[in-house]
Motif scaffolding. Sequence first.
Motif, short mmCIF file in Angstrom:
data_model
loop_
_atom_site.label_atom_id
_atom_site.label_comp_id
_atom_site.label_asym_id
_atom_site.label_seq_id
_atom_site.Cartn_x
_atom_site.Cartn_y
_atom_site.Cartn_z
N PHE A 183 -13.08 4.86 22.76
CA PHE A 183 -13.26 5.14 21.15
C PHE A 183 -12.50 4.42 20.69
CE2 PHE A 183 -11.21 8.56 18.94
CZ PHE A 183 -12.49 8.62 17.67
N GLY A 184 -13.52 4.33 19.28
CA GLY A 184 -12.64 3.42 18.42
C GLY A 184 -13.31 3.84 17.02
N CYS A 185 -13.84 4.42 16.74
CA CYS A 185 -14.07 4.96 15.16
C CYS A 185 -14.60 5.94 15.23
CB CYS A 185 -15.01 3.27 14.01
SG CYS A 185 -16.69 3.11 14.69
N GLU A 202 -6.81 1.46 19.56
CA GLU A 202 -6.86 3.14 20.15
C GLU A 202 -6.51 3.80 19.37
OE1 GLU A 202 -4.26 3.06 23.24
OE2 GLU A 202 -5.02 4.99 24.41
N PRO A 203 -6.78 5.26 18.88
CA PRO A 203 -6.65 6.46 17.52
C PRO A 203 -5.84 6.48 18.38
CG PRO A 203 -9.36 6.37 17.78
CD PRO A 203 -8.73 5.50 19.72
N MET A 204 -4.70 7.11 17.99
CA MET A 204 -3.07 8.00 17.87
C MET A 204 -3.91 9.35 19.01
SD MET A 204 -0.40 5.95 16.99
CE MET A 204 -2.04 5.08 16.89
N TRP A 229 -6.97 12.00 17.86
CA TRP A 229 -7.06 11.83 16.58
C TRP A 229 -8.78 10.81 16.45
CZ3 TRP A 229 -1.83 10.38 13.19
CH2 TRP A 229 -1.56 11.50 13.10
N THR A 230 -9.20 11.69 15.68
CA THR A 230 -10.69 10.88 15.20
C THR A 230 -10.07 9.53 14.08
OG1 THR A 230 -10.43 12.36 12.31
CG2 THR A 230 -12.01 12.79 15.05
N ALA A 262 -9.38 18.26 22.35
CA ALA A 262 -8.75 18.41 21.28
C ALA A 262 -8.31 17.89 20.33
CB ALA A 262 -7.15 19.31 21.03
N THR A 263 -9.12 17.50 19.34
CA THR A 263 -8.62 17.23 18.53
C THR A 263 -8.08 18.28 16.70
OG1 THR A 263 -10.25 15.37 17.11
CG2 THR A 263 -11.39 17.32 17.10
#
Lengths: 742, 150
Positions: B36-38, A370-372, A448-449, A248-249
């Motif tokens: 994945f970063g951005c 590392e995004p949330m 999250w993006t 999911a995002t």
Amino acid sequence: MSTPTNTPKQVETLSEQGMRRRNFIIAGVAAGGGLLIGVALPQLFDGKGDASPAKTAEDSAKNAFSPNAFIRIDKDGLVTLIMSKVEMGQGTFTSITMLIAEELGVDPAQVKLEQAPADEKKYADPLLGGQVTGGSTSIRGAWEPMRKAGAVARTLLVSAASQAWNVDAKDCRVENGYVLHTGSDKKIGYGELAEKAATLPVPQEVTLKEAKDFTLIGKPIKRVDSPQKVNGQAIYGIDVRQPNMKIATVAMSPVLGGKLVSVDDSKARDIKGVRKIVKLDDAVAVIADHMWAAKQGLAALDIKWDGGRNETLTMKDIVSQLDQASSDKGRAAPGAVARSDGSFKEAFAKADEKFEAVYQLPFLSHAAIEPMNATVHVQKDRCDVWVGTQVPALAQAGAVGITKLPPEKVFIHNHHIGGGFGRRLDVDFINQAVAIAKTVDYPVKLVWTREEDMQHGIYRPYYYDRLSAGLDKDGKITAWQHQVTGSSIMARWIPQFFKNGLDSDAVEVAKEPLYAPANIFVEYIRQEPPGMVTGWWRGVGATHNTFMVESFIDELAHKVGKDPLQYRLASMGDSPRARHVLEVAAKQAGWGQPLPKGSGRGLSVQYAFGTYVAQVAELEVKEDEVKVKRVVCVVDCGMVVNPDHVRAQMEGGINFGISGALWGEITVNNGKVEQSNFDSYRVMRMREAPVIEVHLVQSTEAPGGIGEPGTAAIAPALTNAIFAATGKRIRQLPIKNSLVAA
Amino acid sequence: MITLNVNGKDHALDVTEDTPILWALRDVIGLTGTKFGCGKALCGACTIHLDGQATRSCITPVSLATGKKITTIESIGDTDVGKRVQQAWLALDVVQCGYCQSGQIMSASALLAQTPNPTDEEIDNAMSGNICRCGTYPRIKAAIKNAAKA
């Protein structure tokens, strides 16, 4: 570092069996046989709201004894450390292992780590009082108890061997997981002794090794987590995979604090791989087979938001509110007094010279790489959360609130953290993942993006501080005032310790500047900016106030025509360790030696987290662009557990701080955060990284923290160097804006 | 169906042509070492090799990889240069949080494969697309030099 363990059961077993306890250490039979040692680490927050530093483990253990770390030695000789601390790059997994291994007499490589499950009481951080990895507290809290626990285990194992052999325990020694008899070739492994050791009385006193006998502590032992981090095998929260899992995002209200009105999802539903659209109060999530489908689905939604009262909010509003609150006349209520010695007012009135300055620090994003993210499976009778978090117990409490399941049915599986920096001390994204996962019967990984991560952060507060000093005719400081204005993290995050309007983090360092004269007044004025949620950012109160204090002292030195180094030394109270780091840093950096035009050196010195740090930054300013060339950092963090970790944390911490000081700022326009990715939120890259020289001071003092001091001390070293290079005084970060404006 | 050759093995994937390689690797094939970063080729965490070239997998669609060889962090150690880079990373204990290091190692390996003895400037140019928020840059640079000598 996946966690499903049977630890809670073992703990239960401990108490059921009426464990023999001595002070803060207990020992007994582990589930499945073997020896189990439980350790109670001391608490900073003692429950009465007193945030004084931990005295001793014994002190805090007197009240309520509850072990919060465990060492298990099983019948095969395997040593397992069950630990509440999470690894986010700071090296804790390695250094805490070293403390136990040193006293236990095993190779650190023989110690297996298990992450402790969520349990607020049992795994409470000794200095923070909750189950937290943060505040540069891990080694400070673990230093004594973990060594004692190792020593208790060793003593029990030696007793077991000496009884089995019918020899004096004094004639036995330990080596690499074995007990050996001096004077014969008797030798027996810990595994064979574990069961017997578990039944022996816990020793009244244990003798810890003297520093001269250390074989591990003080040595640059290699990190235990490196091998799996260079080949892609380390599993971070975002890497979790579960059977039937979907991805999911989300899109959250672009205006901070806004709400969802409606969604037209007809186009999104046609996208291949999209499974479900979930509406929340302030967000819409798309669940899909993979992230690409989820992102495509999100892009195809037609969403209507109600921005609410922040729709016209700008930075100008926020800053003018702070300005007004910070002024003696404009503020709505008196500030909270953090310190008042002598009389600032009288001394200031009598001073030969007076100097006042306003300094400002921007909102900052953590921008952890590392995004949330969090993966959650909600079932009828249980909830599993796979995540990398600095606060597993808060994550559990959040999930309990949303699912209404009892805490013992909510399982937090903690993982490696791809950058914490304080952002993962909050659980907003975990709660959101639970709310989304609750609507389906399969596991969901919420990612999250970068854009959502940056625009819905928990930001470092904007601070607006006024400093005033009175000097006598010789330039000596006779009066000092520091008025801190900004939002209160403690009031939101740990409200029981926000007392009488005073946020102790907001005045950290400000309350005890190294240059405090007899007349000093420090106060805190709380001003919450609309829309922004603020939180911990690496270096916390010290990052904020070291900038203020070390900028101000530098300005005072120049005002009275003194060398900034000599003026600091002359203005410093009785602080030999601060003096020493400063003198060594200046010497190593070549302080006073000429530099080309446009280049300069700047100083800072700081005491925070139990550690003294001095930094000298050397930089060049060319066409409003700053090139930081070299940073000399001298650190006295007391007894060093792992010198290579200290160096690494200083190097990394300094680079993190440079990013923030040069470029970092989150701004708001029409209620929306203006930065969205690494193009608009600039961070340091390889070509911008300076040479960093770290010098460690030999010391036998108790260990200080190392994760944050490097970050906290660098910004004023940079702005002071810019002043030396250009004559421009920067009182507002980030530097990129002020340099152009100055 | 799109066929990707990843680390020497063919995978037939039921994804659209515009799907970035990153998500095909992580969410469909299950290779999570690539990070994945951005999502916009700004941070380098997603770096892979496409026929030996360092490539940002977060913006490169699978359609551009058909008929080519994808190498990820999971198999870079099978190459001589990749192995040397990993060993240099271990010798200097480069990593902290470690999240960006897959991408750093992939960029460094591609650099050394093409430029066995890079200058500081060549290292800066090849590596400045890879962000490390822990700030391990000094050690990354030193490790690249060590790997070049090894």
